[in-house]
Design an enzyme around this catalytic site. Sequence first.
Site, PDB file in Angstrom:
ATOM      1  N   PHE A  58       3.473   1.044 -47.681  1.00 33.85           N
ATOM      2  CA  PHE A  58       3.003   2.244 -46.974  1.00 33.85           C
ATOM      3  C   PHE A  58       1.501   2.128 -46.784  1.00 33.85           C
ATOM      4  O   PHE A  58       0.739   2.109 -47.742  1.00 33.85           O
ATOM      5  CB  PHE A  58       3.314   3.547 -47.715  1.00 33.85           C
ATOM      6  CG  PHE A  58       2.875   4.743 -46.905  1.00 33.85           C
ATOM      7  CD1 PHE A  58       3.678   5.254 -45.899  1.00 33.85           C
ATOM      8  CD2 PHE A  58       1.615   5.311 -47.095  1.00 33.85           C
ATOM      9  CE1 PHE A  58       3.246   6.323 -45.117  1.00 33.85           C
ATOM     10  CE2 PHE A  58       1.187   6.380 -46.308  1.00 33.85           C
ATOM     11  CZ  PHE A  58       2.004   6.884 -45.326  1.00 33.85           C
ATOM     12  N   ASP A 106      -4.971  -2.394 -50.620  1.00 29.39           N
ATOM     13  CA  ASP A 106      -4.936  -0.987 -50.247  1.00 29.39           C
ATOM     14  C   ASP A 106      -4.859  -0.170 -51.532  1.00 29.39           C
ATOM     15  O   ASP A 106      -3.792   0.001 -52.119  1.00 29.39           O
ATOM     16  CB  ASP A 106      -3.733  -0.701 -49.335  1.00 29.39           C
ATOM     17  CG  ASP A 106      -3.677   0.765 -48.911  1.00 29.39           C
ATOM     18  OD1 ASP A 106      -4.383   1.590 -49.518  1.00 29.39           O
ATOM     19  OD2 ASP A 106      -2.913   1.068 -47.972  1.00 29.39           O
ATOM     20  N   LYS A 152      -8.319   9.172 -49.990  1.00 22.67           N
ATOM     21  CA  LYS A 152      -7.790  10.189 -50.896  1.00 22.67           C
ATOM     22  C   LYS A 152      -8.849  10.703 -51.897  1.00 22.67           C
ATOM     23  O   LYS A 152      -9.693  11.468 -51.499  1.00 22.67           O
ATOM     24  CB  LYS A 152      -6.536   9.648 -51.583  1.00 22.67           C
ATOM     25  CG  LYS A 152      -5.407   9.416 -50.548  1.00 22.67           C
ATOM     26  CD  LYS A 152      -4.017   9.379 -51.116  1.00 22.67           C
ATOM     27  CE  LYS A 152      -3.008   9.508 -49.990  1.00 22.67           C
ATOM     28  NZ  LYS A 152      -2.266   8.294 -49.697  1.00 22.67           N
TER      29      LYS A 152
HETATM   30  C1  LIG Z   1      -1.968   7.789 -48.279  1.00 18.72           C
HETATM   31  C2  LIG Z   1      -2.046   6.333 -48.095  1.00 18.72           C
HETATM   32  C3  LIG Z   1      -2.506   5.768 -46.890  1.00 18.72           C
HETATM   33  C4  LIG Z   1      -2.848   6.584 -45.671  1.00 18.72           C
HETATM   34  O1  LIG Z   1      -3.849   7.529 -45.884  1.00 18.72           O
HETATM   35  P1  LIG Z   1      -3.989   8.767 -44.860  1.00 18.72           P
HETATM   36  O2  LIG Z   1      -5.251   9.439 -45.299  1.00 18.72           O
HETATM   37  O3  LIG Z   1      -2.764   9.620 -45.025  1.00 18.72           O
HETATM   38  O4  LIG Z   1      -4.087   8.182 -43.490  1.00 18.72           O
HETATM   39  C5  LIG Z   1      -2.604   4.393 -46.823  1.00 18.72           C
HETATM   40  N1  LIG Z   1      -2.258   3.604 -47.858  1.00 18.72           N
HETATM   41  C6  LIG Z   1      -1.810   4.120 -49.017  1.00 18.72           C
HETATM   42  C7  LIG Z   1      -1.451   3.197 -50.140  1.00 18.72           C
HETATM   43  C8  LIG Z   1      -1.653   5.491 -49.171  1.00 18.72           C
HETATM   44  O5  LIG Z   1      -1.169   5.998 -50.314  1.00 18.72           O
END
Ligand SMILES: *Cc1c(COP(=O)(O)O)cnc(C)c1O
Length: 407
Positions: free
Chosen positions: A147, A232, A261
């Site tokens: 994701f 990520d 986040k």
């Molecule tokens: C939440 C998340 C994203 C995307 O972030 P957004 O601010 O919702 O665009 C990308 N990678 C990971 C691992 C995430 O948990």
Amino acid sequence: MDSTTTVSRTQSFIDLENEFGANNYKPLDVVLARGQGVWVWDVEGNKYLDMLASYSALNQGHCHPRILTALIEQAKKLTLVSRAFRTDQLGPFYKEICEMTHSHSVLPMNSGAEAVETALKAARKWGYQIKEIPDDMAEIIVCANNFHGRTTTIVGFSTEQQYRDGFGPFAPGFVIIPFGDAEALEWAITPNTVAFMVEPIQGEGGIIIPPSGYLKKVREICDRNNVLLILDEIQTGLGRTGKLFAEEHDGIESDLTLVGKALSGGVYPVSAVLSNKEALAVFEPGDHGSTFGGNPLACAVARAALKVIEDENLVEKSLFMGHYLKESLRNIISPHVKEVRGLGLMIGVELKKSAGGARKFCEALMGKGILCKETHKHVIRFAPPLVITKEELDWALERIESVLLHH
Ligand SMILES: *Cc1c(COP(=O)(O)O)cnc(C)c1O
């Protein structure tokens, strides 16, 4: 009042969402109006413990006073200049985040998906300029069950059918391999591979933890093949797993690390690409940008959010409380539980198929004052703010136990 015309406050807000909003989410039917630390209150005045923490955006807890003060003070002074001009917040933000994360340079954006897109662009340009790959041939390897966000490029390399259905055609240049399988990476690399992008733990994928030593092997394979390693850490970073970054569990350093986040403590959308290598140096003026990226309000908020992580020892707290929560969950002997797994305060309880899905357990927990969310149908994710205390965890554990035993 005539009871036939009375609609509960909760229902009236839900009706508004349903009447006017696009239907792209299916939230629990709780309408929140206030938050403080690990607690939130709904419009009826009911209090809940937030064990989702907005998918780790609220590591510092709701409405942290120091972050709010930074927001309010900066909002009174200067909020946006676009990157056409400089501000007295951007440079100090760069210095502080680079020092705290041992990075060489940084590129600020807003959402997590934008940080991912930024890293993909940097990796491709690095591939053409530095690795000298033929034009438009760059390949980026990603993992199944990933994701990374919801833009059209990103969902194009998702393996979740629903994320893709109806949104094609998708960008080429991505190769998908199984998660946790270092040998598969070795096999997938070609002379045109510029980067491997991976989550240290797959959060949305169901709190999937790779075999120990996976990232160490991956780092070695990327080094040997001159391939960038993009981690990520938008969900795993900034203390969530009991280290500042999850990469530290394997004692490695990525080339590009993505944060978002909790970078703002949930107060404002702020994301960034952090670089330990020349990868970000390929950008020249005009190559990339964002009107709001790096704005002074975002920088002031992020500076405060990072200070809170440091000053309140949230990384150590996550490690300690995470261990306590995981072991306590493991001690609950429930007929429904298949496995409890996690690192720090990023914990998944996987239920057996016979339990009939995690959603109804999350709804039962809501009835007892605990907010959490199912991920991948059978997993309940527990990821409370890192400021949570042992007493608050005990309060939660009592209720979790009763739901896991009696539902
Ligand atoms: C939440 C998340 C994203 C995307 O972030 P957004 O601010 O919702 O665009 C990308 N990678 C990971 C691992 C995430 O948990």
